[in-house]
Design an enzyme around this catalytic site. Structure first.
Site, PDB file in Angstrom:
ATOM      1  N   LYS A 244       0.852  -1.188   0.000  1.00  0.00           N
ATOM      2  CA  LYS A 244       0.000   0.000   0.000  1.00  0.00           C
ATOM      3  C   LYS A 244       0.890   1.241   0.000  1.00  0.00           C
ATOM      4  CE  LYS A 244      -3.378  -2.260   3.099  1.00  0.00           C
ATOM      5  NZ  LYS A 244      -4.515  -2.404   2.204  1.00  0.00           N
TER       6      LYS A 244
ATOM      7  N   ASP B   7      -6.897  -3.235  10.984  1.00  0.00           N
ATOM      8  CA  ASP B   7      -7.329  -4.305  10.091  1.00  0.00           C
ATOM      9  C   ASP B   7      -7.665  -5.579  10.865  1.00  0.00           C
ATOM     10  OD1 ASP B   7      -8.000  -4.923   7.482  1.00  0.00           O
ATOM     11  OD2 ASP B   7      -6.058  -5.787   7.004  1.00  0.00           O
TER      12      ASP B   7
ATOM     13  N   ASP C 213      -2.155  -8.191  -1.157  1.00  0.00           N
ATOM     14  CA  ASP C 213      -2.954  -7.290  -0.323  1.00  0.00           C
ATOM     15  C   ASP C 213      -4.386  -7.802  -0.166  1.00  0.00           C
ATOM     16  OD1 ASP C 213      -3.369  -5.102   1.291  1.00  0.00           O
ATOM     17  OD2 ASP C 213      -3.824  -3.728  -0.355  1.00  0.00           O
TER      18      ASP C 213
ATOM     19  N   ARG D 249      -8.962 -12.628   2.828  1.00  0.00           N
ATOM     20  CA  ARG D 249      -9.710 -13.810   2.373  1.00  0.00           C
ATOM     21  C   ARG D 249      -8.880 -15.081   2.494  1.00  0.00           C
ATOM     22  NH1 ARG D 249     -10.682 -11.038  -3.271  1.00  0.00           N
ATOM     23  NH2 ARG D 249     -10.471  -9.311  -1.814  1.00  0.00           N
TER      24      ARG D 249
END
Length: 514
Positions: free
Chosen positions: A279, A290, A349, A353
């Site tokens: 990022k 996060d 990134d 998942r």
């Protein structure tokens, strides 16, 4: 651990003569109740005359300050508006309580007695009304600060709030529940607010003391156990950090029922740099948050335990840091997940998942829950699609989805149902692996592809995926909290779990009656 000023709630049969600050309740232009009418008489009608002022309408959260009224020992009486009694809801009363807390804090008051009179035509019973006021006051009072010397800190004494005219079991139960909810929200907020050098995979367990004290069983799977199990997707995400990833399992046994529990899975990426697909600097600044999904799960279980919920619940937290190094997982890697399915990595990134894939399958196959809910700050696309009003909800169960959306509306944590359609599976096809981690088109909406990916790891159990990206922090003070971590999701899930519990009780009562 930073602490908010403590607030103690008490009940009293009647208003103490020496109460320094008195709060009375007013619904629009409706007259006063019995206790407040007696106070009004003592002041020679000062309270009722003050309420006729053009600037006061009695709308929800409005505060009218009457200083040193004649005939009372109190130094001030505050009239708190509750709005239209017919339109009154638990949320509107909670927000009115938050407005009252802000008002009292601004005045430097820390000892308050709230006179609880029955509001005519109100949908809320007196005990529920008082408890919701208490919840709003606590949520607004929360603060987080790591400064050793903070201006004004010495003046932030704990509060004592009494509810006059309330006694009995119903009041105690309602206050217990709302205090438990506040405990859970505050705990989740603090976890999100903690910087990544303090809260990381190596230290996360140390911050879960309140859960252990509440009777929640805590089990930790370290990286050695994760390797033995085959949780390679989670291990890949955390491979570059000096703090190895881990899974923390929380077990709350509400009834010691050996049946199917409710399961909650939280994404706990303590810092997300994006890995090798890094990022930008500004994008990284809030990435300590996060792990807001894991924080919400921990906060929920704390809230359930402290109110003595009868529901059996499991929390599974996937804890890792996504950092770049020579050990990082890479775009193009093919990784075998715990389920045995292989995944072709597209973007490092998209680590959430990957982590959830292993945690969901582990939860589904080990605990065989009646339903699985996962929470994750997962995709930027859900923020682009829904803005700041809603979080995204995906589900393979219509009834659960509808009940969760209703629970969110009741507490002000709003969700919008998003598509979980097999048409998205096509974008996840890979020539090398069972699944691609991400659709090829970066401009295509990623949130439904992420949900479609996660569905492959749910073992076909009833499942809800909550994409809460953008909800973990508030840039400014809001109706129920200050700038910073929000604890988003705790209130909605607690409301939903209580509805599930109530439904089970109703079915049991019906079966008994037959």
């Amino acid at each position: 651990m930073p602490q908010s000023p403590a607030t103690v709630f008490e009940t009293a049969a009647a208003l103490p003569d020496d109460a320094p600050v008195v709060v009375v309740l007013k619904a629009l232009r409706q007259g006063f109740g019995k206790q407040t009418s007696a106070l009004d008489t003592k002041t020679g009608g000062t309270l009722s005359r003050a309420c006729t002022a053009p600037g006061f309408s009695g709308k929800s959260g409005e505060c009218l300050d009457i200083v040193a009224p004649n005939g009372l020992a109190a130094r001030r009486v505050v009239v708190l508006g509750l709005g239209d009694p017919v339109a009154m809801t638990p949320l509107s009363v909670t927000r009115a309580g938050a407005d009252l807390a802000a008002f009292l804090e601004n005045k430097g008051e820390n000892d308050t007695t709230i006179v609880v009179d029955t509001i005519e035509n109100a949908a809320l019973a007196d005990a529920e009304l008082a408890a919701r006021l208490a919840l709003g006051m606590r949520l607004k009072r929360y603060r987080f600060d790591l400064r050793n010397k903070r201006p004004g800190a010495a003046a932030e004494a704990g509060w004592v709030v009494r509810f006059a005219g309330l006694q009995g079991k119903d009041c105690g139960a309602a206050l217990t529940r709302m205090n438990a909810v506040a405990d859970g929200v505050e705990f989740a907020r603090t976890l999100v607010n903690l910087p990544a050098n303090i809260l990381h995979p190596g230290s996360f367990l140390e911050h879960l003391g309140p859960l252990r004290e509440a009777g929640i069983e805590i089990e930790t799977l370290d990286d050695t156990e994760l390797k033995r199990l085959g949780m390679n997707a989670l291990l890949a995400v955390g491979s570059a950090s000096v703090h190895p990833p881990r899974v923390i399992v929380l077990r709350y046994r509400g009834e010691n029922d050996p049946g199917e529990p409710l399961a909650f899975v939280g994404k706990g990426v303590c810092f997300d740099s994006g890995g090798l697909c890094a990022k930008t600097g500004p994008q990284m600044f809030d990435m300590k948050g996060d792990m807001a999904g894991a924080a919400a799960v921990a906060g929920l279980l704390l809230a359930l335990a402290r109110q003595g919920s009868k529901v059996d619940a499991v929390g599974v937290l996937g804890i890792a840091e996504n950092l770049p190094s020579g050990k990082s997982y890479k775009s193009g890697d093919v990784i075998t997940t715990l389920s045995g399915q292989t995944v072709e990595v597209f973007d490092t990134d998209c680590e959430g998942r990957m982590l959830l894939a292993d945690c969901l399958y582990y939860t589904a196959t080990r605990f065989k829950p009646s339903a699985i809910v996962d929470l994750a700050t997962l995709t930027y696309s859900v923020m682009r699609g829904l803005g700041s009003v809603f979080a995204g909800l995906f589900s393979n169960d219509d009834a659960i989805a509808s009940s969760m959306i209703a629970a969110g509306e009741a507490v002000g944590e709003r969700f919008w149902r998003m598509p979980l359609d097999h048409a998205y599976d096509e974008g996840l096809q890979s020539p090398l692996a069972d699944l691609r981690q991400h659709a090829r088109n970066l401009e295509d909406g990623d949130a439904p592809y992420a949900a479609a990916f996660l569905r492959n790891f749910t073992d076909n159990r009833p499942w809800v995926h909550l994409d809460i990206a953008g909800k973990e922090f508030s840039d400014a003070d809001g109706p129920l909290g200050r700038q910073g971590g929000t604890g988003f999701g705790v209130q909605m899930l607690e409301q939903w779990v209580c509805a599930v519990e109530a439904g089970k009780r109703a079915i049991a009562a019906s079966d008994t009656a037959m």
